[in-house]
Each structure stands twice: as C-alpha cells, then as structure tokens.
Design an enzyme around this catalytic site. Structure first.
Site, PDB file in Angstrom:
ATOM      1  CG  MET A 156      41.946  41.096  34.081  1.00 29.17           C
ATOM      2  SD  MET A 156      40.784  39.728  34.107  1.00 29.17           S
ATOM      3  CE  MET A 156      40.924  39.139  32.439  1.00 29.17           C
ATOM      4  N   GLY A 157      43.068  40.849  38.212  1.00 30.17           N
ATOM      5  CA  GLY A 157      44.367  40.408  38.716  1.00 30.17           C
ATOM      6  C   GLY A 157      44.545  38.935  38.369  1.00 30.17           C
ATOM      7  NE  ARG A 158      48.423  37.633  42.074  1.00 31.85           N
ATOM      8  CZ  ARG A 158      49.271  38.170  42.952  1.00 31.85           C
ATOM      9  NH1 ARG A 158      50.514  37.774  42.976  1.00 31.85           N
ATOM     10  NH2 ARG A 158      48.876  39.076  43.815  1.00 31.85           N
ATOM     11  CB  ILE A 159      41.433  35.606  41.263  1.00 36.80           C
ATOM     12  CG1 ILE A 159      42.308  35.145  42.434  1.00 36.80           C
ATOM     13  CG2 ILE A 159      40.105  34.843  41.263  1.00 36.80           C
ATOM     14  CD1 ILE A 159      41.759  35.485  43.822  1.00 36.80           C
ATOM     15  NE  ARG A 239      38.171  40.389  51.893  1.00 40.48           N
ATOM     16  CZ  ARG A 239      38.712  39.236  51.503  1.00 40.48           C
ATOM     17  NH1 ARG A 239      38.090  38.453  50.650  1.00 40.48           N
ATOM     18  NH2 ARG A 239      39.885  38.835  51.992  1.00 40.48           N
ATOM     19  CD  GLU A 268      32.038  37.381  54.486  1.00 39.44           C
ATOM     20  OE1 GLU A 268      32.991  36.746  54.995  1.00 39.44           O
ATOM     21  OE2 GLU A 268      32.003  37.712  53.296  1.00 39.44           O
ATOM     22  CG  HIS A 287      34.612  34.622  52.563  1.00 42.14           C
ATOM     23  ND1 HIS A 287      34.754  35.887  53.044  1.00 42.14           N
ATOM     24  CD2 HIS A 287      35.672  34.433  51.717  1.00 42.14           C
ATOM     25  CE1 HIS A 287      35.842  36.445  52.533  1.00 42.14           C
ATOM     26  NE2 HIS A 287      36.413  35.575  51.726  1.00 42.14           N
TER      27      HIS A 287
HETATM   28  C1  DGY Z   1      41.126  35.754  50.534  1.00 39.99           C
HETATM   29  O1  DGY Z   1      42.130  35.043  50.572  1.00 39.99           O
HETATM   30  O2  DGY Z   1      41.180  36.975  50.581  1.00 39.99           O
HETATM   31  C2  DGY Z   1      39.817  35.068  50.404  1.00 39.99           C
HETATM   32  O3  DGY Z   1      38.749  35.905  50.522  1.00 39.99           O
HETATM   33  C3  DGY Z   1      39.721  33.910  51.351  1.00 39.99           C
HETATM   34  O4  DGY Z   1      40.447  32.917  50.808  1.00 39.99           O
END
Ligand code: DGY
Length: 326
Positions: A156-159, A239, A268, A287
C-alpha cells in the site's frame, strides 16, 4: 575539462533529454525494440559518467566494478530491482528512479486490468472478432461484479492508495496489507489494514503492488493461492518475480481461483505460447502500467533531470541511495 558523458540504453523522445544535452555528451542506443547487448552496455559503462537505463537492463556488480567514472544511474522506472543498489552505493554511484509521476497512470491500468479480468472484456472482444457472436443468451460471457466486492491490496504505497481511491467509486470494501500501517489510506479512503492471510481469505480481488525484494520474491505461491476464495481474481501490477508462475497456472487450472490479470511476468517478454497466455481466464499485458504518452514522457524528463542534477552536484528529485553516498 571534458563534458560528462551519458549513455542512454534505449531510444527516448529527443525533447525530454534536451536538458541533458546542455551539460553532457549524450550517446543513445538508438533502437526502440532492441535491448542494448550486454557487451556494448559494459563497454559504454567503462567510460560513462552517467547511465540512463530501463528496467530490463541488468545493472549489476560486474558493471559497477568496470565503470570507473560512473557517478549516477538514472533508471526509467519507479522499481529498481534491476539495479544492484548495494554495489552502486559501495562504488559511490547514485541510483535514481521515477516515483510520483506515474502513480495515477499505473493505478488506472491496475483498475482497468481488474475490470478486464472480472468482466472478461478481452475474451468478449475476441468472441466478436472470431465471428462467434450468433445469439444473445442470458449467461453469455457473464463475468463477476466489481461494485460492492472486496479488494485486497498487497503493498500500500502511492500506487496502492491511488487504486484504493478508484475502488471507492465502485463502493468496494478495501483491505490492504503493508509492512507499515498507512493511516492516510485508512482515514481518507476507508481502507482497513489486514493480515496477509486475512486478505487471501476475504478478498474477491487480490492485487499485488509490492516491489521485488528478497522478501517478496515468490511470495504468491501454491500455498497462498490455495488460501484464496474460489471466485478470487489475482492481479499483478508490481513485479513478476513476486509470483511462482507454475503455481499460478496450476491454481487456475484446478479452479483454486477464478482467474488473473497480469501486467508483469517472471521473465519478460513472454511468448504467445506461455502457459499463462494460453488460459482464457487470464488477461496478460506487456508491462504497460505506466504507459500513457504523457506519463512516459514525464518519466523520461524526470530521469534526465535526475541525472543532470547529480552531474551538477545537486540533490536529484528522486534517488534511492543519495543519503548513503553524500
Ligand atoms: C515501474 O516504473 O517500475 C514500472 O514497472 C514501469 O513503469
């Protein structure tokens, strides 16, 4: 005195690197789709003052040992698991990344992936394109509801906060698991802290947003999938290394969980015959979490500014080991 030299490992928009060209000799690996070969990367690193890298470049100890003039690595991503930060610090090299500028765009993608997997959107589109739509029927391509369901965010960070904000519009219950409590998300978004196992047991959507570290590597494994609800959809926008992919394939095939939405993979790029691509109830993306034109350009500009700042002896806007070096 000679200008510092910057090597950029992939073609990036010219206007975003103009500030770098003012202060340094810039050389760019001028291909959009082809990664710089390892031997060329090492050769360039030997003379470069700065490297501008992307997430698929392995910036490891061997490289730092050979890069005698290197002062800064500007990685075009918020994640930096492709860089050996410990080795960089030992060699006095600042490692920069691109947080904040990609938060909302990545959250948009995470939510789009959730919706695509829940409502079977790629499958439904394929159905028409393959000329299969003969008739309407009550349960034709019926998926799962999103509104009023439970979303479990791991990391639970900014994203994560930004995804949670979107989920409030769908009146979802929001659970989160994180190393530390996120009081802001609890207060402002009504998110509830939960133990990892509680998320697995209760969430209809389990979203991984953790960075890849020795603690998170392989954390989504057979045991974890077996604890999720049978209707659960697993989503990964962190990831690929956080997931044991064979276990995910087995869990979906056995019906332990209902499906998955994946933007990231262990290795990947993945080929079209990858076992996860073969499953109809898995949505796979290449990705593209932060891939809007605006955001990718903002990331490129931030990377250029980060490098320029370090070369001028100033604190960059985003560095992961600045305090350990200065
Ligand atoms: C990141 O920035 O780490 C993403 O996986 C690619 O934008």
């Amino acid at each position: 005195m000679d200008n510092p030299s910057v090597f950029i490992t992939r073609k990036v928009p010219e206007d975003t690197i103009a500030p770098l060209r003012e202060v340094a000799d810039v050389k760019m690996w001028d291909y959009e789709d082809t990664p710089v070969p390892r031997d060329i990367l090492l050769e360039e690193a030997e003379t470069a003052t700065a490297l501008y890298t992307i997430l698929s470049d392995g910036i490891d100890r061997e490289l730092f040992e050979r890069a005698k003039h290197l002062k800064v690595v500007g990685n075009l991503a918020v994640g930096y698991d492709n860089v050996d930060v410990g080795a960089a610090t030992e060699h006095g090299v600042v490692v920069c990344n691109t947080p904040d500028v990609l938060t909302d765009t990545t959250a948009d993608l995470a939510f789009a992936l959730l919706m695509a997997a829940a409502r079977r959107i790629p499958e439904a589109e394929q159905y028409i394109k393959e000329g299969k739509w003969g008739n309407w029927s009550p349960l034709l391509l019926a998926g799962q509801d999103i509104h009023h369901k439970t979303l479990g965010i791991v990391g639970m960070g900014r994203i994560g906060e930004s995804v949670a904000k979107r989920a409030t519009g769908f009146e979802m219950e929001i659970l989160y698991h994180n190393r530390s409590r996120n009081e802001k998300a609890e207060k402002e978004l009504g998110a509830t802290y939960a133990l990892f196992d509680e998320i697995l047991e209760r969430a209809d959507f389990v979203l991984n947003l953790t960075p890849l570290t020795s603690e998170t590597k392989g954390m989504f494994n057979r045991n974890v999938f077996s604890k999720m609800k049978k209707n659960a959809i697993f989503l990964n926008v962190g990831r690929g290394g956080a997931v044991v992919e064979e276990d995910l394939v087995a869990a979906i095939k056995q019906g332990d969980i209902a499906g998955a939405g994946l933007d990231v993979f262990q290795k990947e790029p993945i080929p079209e015959d990858h076992p996860l691509v073969q499953l109809p109830n898995v949505v796979c993306l290449p990705h593209i979490g932060s891939a809007s034109v605006e955001t990718r350009k903002a990331m490129c500009s931030l990377t250029a500014r980060n490098i320029r700042n370090v070369l001028s002896g100033e604190r960059p806007e985003a560095a992961v080991n600045w305090d350990e070096i200065k």
